[in-house]
Enzyme design. Structure first.
Site, mmCIF file in Angstrom:
data_model
loop_
_atom_site.group_PDB
_atom_site.id
_atom_site.type_symbol
_atom_site.label_atom_id
_atom_site.label_comp_id
_atom_site.label_asym_id
_atom_site.label_seq_id
_atom_site.Cartn_x
_atom_site.Cartn_y
_atom_site.Cartn_z
ATOM 1 N N GLU A 151 19.297 2.009 14.588
ATOM 2 C CA GLU A 151 19.956 2.163 15.708
ATOM 3 C C GLU A 151 19.169 1.829 16.859
ATOM 4 O OE1 GLU A 151 22.152 5.825 16.228
ATOM 5 O OE2 GLU A 151 20.427 6.432 17.262
ATOM 6 N N LYS A 153 17.843 5.909 12.573
ATOM 7 C CA LYS A 153 18.463 6.441 13.779
ATOM 8 C C LYS A 153 17.370 6.866 14.873
ATOM 9 C CE LYS A 153 22.328 8.691 13.399
ATOM 10 N NZ LYS A 153 23.338 7.893 13.968
ATOM 11 N N ARG A 175 52.471 23.052 0.645
ATOM 12 C CA ARG A 175 51.618 22.970 1.885
ATOM 13 C C ARG A 175 50.334 22.118 1.400
ATOM 14 N NH1 ARG A 175 52.845 22.848 6.262
ATOM 15 N NH2 ARG A 175 51.577 20.751 6.020
#
Length: 279
Positions: A197, A168, A101
């Protein structure tokens, strides 16, 4: 990337195995097969896509039972089709089933990322633009997810907050303006390239005046992106980001930007359907 980060890769695999096996191991398999039983099997693709993580899957089997033989028939980056045999397995049934798995989780997930990345790359192939990933990754799996992006033909943005400067909107809000944020960043880390940004054309102009290395055009529509490309006129690198899909990425690429960053390639990819069958 993976070969140079073996220690980190083993930690990622170990964490996944601990999560699945706990302290008791695979109690179902142990109950049914209390003694050693040699068995053969194979890994098979149930859908078409780009393979990524085959060596990681092999490593999972090795870490669970070093006597397991895993023979890959394809390598990362190869195109696989539905029904194709990807790898052969041979070893003790307990080792194979205990690793199955976790190995598939890595292989399916990374192949899904590589496959979606390749679709974006194919869409923009006629244009001089690169597809980049983002930091929108599964916690703890960034190294291998960004590896899968590379396998799919994409490029890696910064690995984390520690290796590149990206200013940002909240940095800009805190600093007071685009210019002030860039000035602070230049003083704080003069040896690093700086990306900022921007949310509108006024911010683009302000950023351009500072000589910043990369300007990100965040969530701008195509019309605005085209205007930004005209304003910048090749004086710095332009990156389009936000709301990029397979449906609109070509239209964005046509604007003339240098880079397009897509969070969806790591955040919203569909795992490739791959199975393990014993015989």
């Amino acid at each position: 990337m993976i070969k140079t980060h073996q220690e980190e890769l083993e930690k990622i695999i170990n964490n996944a195995l601990k999560e699945d096996l706990g302290t008791c191991g695979d109690i179902t398999t142990q109950a049914i097969f209390p003694t050693t039983k040699k068995i053969k099997g194979f890994v098979q693709s149930e859908s078409s896509g780009i393979l990524a993580g085959i060596e990681i899957a092999a490593k999972v089997f090795e870490m669970v039972d070093s006597s397991t033989v895993f023979k890959a028939e394809f390598k990362d980056g190869d195109k696989v089709k539905e029904g194709q045999l990807i790898a052969k397995l041979e070893g003790d049934v307990c080792g194979i089933l205990s690793a199955e798995r976790v190995a598939l989780n890595f292989l399916q997930h990374l192949s899904g990322i590589a496959t979606l990345t390749s679709k974006f790359v194919k869409k923009v192939k006629p244009y001089k633009v690169d597809i980049y990933d983002t930091r929108k990754t599964t916690p703890g799996l960034r190294l291998i997810e960004k590896y899968a992006v590379k396998v799919g033909g994409g490029c890696n943005h910064r690995m984390g907050l520690y290796d590149a400067i990206l200013i940002k909107d909240n940095h800009i809000a805190g600093a007071g303006s685009v210019r002030r944020a860039i000035e602070f960043a230049c003083k704080g880390c003069p040896d690093k390239k700086i990306e900022v940004e921007t949310e509108n054309l006024e911010q683009v102009k302000e950023a351009l005046e500072t000589g910043v290395d990369i300007i990100m055009l965040d969530n701008m529509d195509v019309k605005t992106i085209k205007k930004a490309v005209e304003i910048v006129d090749g004086r710095t690198i332009l990156e389009a980001s936000g709301g990029i899909t397979l449906d609109n990425v070509e239209e964005v690429a046509k604007t003339g930007v240098d880079r397009i960053s897509v969070g969806a390639i790591t955040q919203a990819s569909t795992p490739l359907n791959i199975s393990i069958e014993l015989k």
